[in-house]
Design an enzyme around this catalytic site. Sequence first.
Site, short mmCIF file in Angstrom:
data_model
loop_
_atom_site.label_atom_id
_atom_site.label_comp_id
_atom_site.label_asym_id
_atom_site.label_seq_id
_atom_site.Cartn_x
_atom_site.Cartn_y
_atom_site.Cartn_z
CB THR A 162 14.38 29.26 54.50
OG1 THR A 162 13.54 28.42 55.30
CG2 THR A 162 13.57 29.82 53.33
CG HIS A 163 16.53 28.80 58.56
ND1 HIS A 163 17.05 29.69 59.47
CD2 HIS A 163 15.32 29.29 58.19
CE1 HIS A 163 16.17 30.68 59.66
NE2 HIS A 163 15.12 30.46 58.89
CB SER A 284 40.53 11.39 45.16
OG SER A 284 41.41 10.75 46.08
CE LYS A 290 35.67 12.62 47.35
NZ LYS A 290 36.65 13.17 48.30
CD GLU A 297 36.00 21.57 47.15
OE1 GLU A 297 35.94 21.02 48.25
OE2 GLU A 297 36.59 21.05 46.17
CD GLN A 329 55.44 52.57 43.36
OE1 GLN A 329 55.90 53.61 42.91
NE2 GLN A 329 56.23 51.62 43.86
N1 ARG Z 1 55.24 54.63 40.28
C1 ARG Z 1 54.44 55.66 40.83
C2 ARG Z 1 53.06 55.11 41.22
O1 ARG Z 1 52.74 54.06 40.82
C3 ARG Z 1 54.27 56.73 39.80
C4 ARG Z 1 54.10 58.11 40.37
C5 ARG Z 1 55.33 58.51 41.07
N2 ARG Z 1 55.28 59.89 41.42
C6 ARG Z 1 56.11 60.41 42.25
N3 ARG Z 1 56.01 61.64 42.50
N4 ARG Z 1 57.01 59.68 42.85
O2 ARG Z 1 52.33 55.73 41.95
#
Ligand code: ARG
Length: 506
Positions: A162-163, A284, A290, A297, A329
């Site tokens: 712990t710690h 290394s 090493k 990491e 999107q």
């Molecule tokens: N490429 C768009 C997305 O990934 C698809 C939907 C687009 N719809 C629209 N009304 N522009 O969200």
Amino acid sequence: MADEDKSKKLWGGRFTADLAAPALDFTESIAADSRMIAEDIWGSQAHAIMLAHTQIISEEDLREILYWLEHARTEYGAGRLQLRPELEDVHMNVEVFVREGAGPEIGGRLHTARSRNDQVVTDARMHLRTRLLDIGEALAALQEVLLEQASQHTETVMPGYTHTQHAQPISAGFWLSAYASMFQRDQQRLAAAYERTNLCPLGAAAIAGTSFPIDRELTARLLGFDGLVPHALDAVGSRDFMAEALSALAILATNLSRLAEELVLFSTYEYGMLELPDAYASGSSIMPQKKNPCIAELTRARTGAVIGRLVQILTMLKAVPGGYNRDLQEDKPPLWDALDTVDGILRVFTPMLAGTSLNTERMEQLVGANFAAATELANFLVRERGLPFRTCHEIVGGLVATLISEGKTLDDYERVQQLLAEAGEELTVEEITQIVDPTACLHRQVSLGSTHPQQVGAIIENLQTAVAEIRQQLTAARNQIKHARHHTDDIIQHVLASSPLSECEM
Ligand code: ARG
């Protein structure tokens, strides 16, 4: 404008100009969408079947549409379906493929009662669910390795920290199984995210639903969903299922990173408690001696990126008004990236841990070197001499201070005996030896969930059962998706053979 030209233009009617090249570059989503081609084709197949089943389109039209969708699928399978950036996204690409093949009169009917708004989130849910299953399975494999290693070391003593300071003797099996236990909650979080993900938004159309008599349950079934996202506006505008999946991934990565941190520490010369397999460590370029724990990491570092992806999507979402907005999107790149990162960590961690060996002698040497048994000495005085715990804490604390000043440890039994006598407690050397012996310390822990070998054995068994159950659930979920795909395929083959749709089980 000729019909043919119209079918190539994305939305001829309202626009007098094509999208300018810089505007297209800025807005297209081909890179992130290319992962969803299979899902987009399947979604279109299910939608078309449903349109014919509900008599919104004719069976002749369905046959032609399915023919071209199947063609798209084979072309994609053969690596020949290249998404065209000028068509903006995967949905327009697949639809235009059908329109070009079947012609605008028939191909132009596929998008009836559908919007890219419900389409994109359907594809994304379908893709995400599969990746969540992949990750659940990869995590189960890691848990199995941890539990297997743990089961071999329920009697192997090491210092519990712990710690980052020596605390009490524990077993190496106790240490390793703690991670399997943490990962079980990650499994639960992934399963909960899956439950919220595997619901079908298709049929929500753009925002308001549709005036066509569609059958949403049918498309959901054909696509292997567990149910619907019933509310159309919610279905197209919400991405909290992605935030939830990302949150499960970020927490999982955080747990993996903590294990990584311990692997880095425990493999140092100073700890020397474990040795990573050569095949999973780096050298290394200048220092010949090493052996670096680079995988651990990089896991620590990449966990930061996964957490960043969660913050990215939450930040993107927090000011998006209801309904579909193009902001949405931007959901897929962080989601895909986090999935890839966590998947990548799991795939390398499992073989790395399987090949990791514990230096049990070093563990035993360390556990006796720095007063890890002091609590047990105090507990003995409480139990056998009836003293209040605080008094015993005081006595043993003073004793430890003296031993430190003299360069001694609890293994200098005679000196310990003298110091206890000075505090008024007479103990035999045999008693002291037994009290501070680390293995005896393990065996004295009687409470539920303790480091006692029997408790650890039971925990390992319970976790092994839980992991086996998770594996069954993952397999059942995969089979549901597979069966839905086969069901869709059967209908497609039936229709392509010019047999009536009414003969198909829906
Ligand atoms: N490429 C768009 C997305 O990934 C698809 C939907 C687009 N719809 C629209 N009304 N522009 O969200």
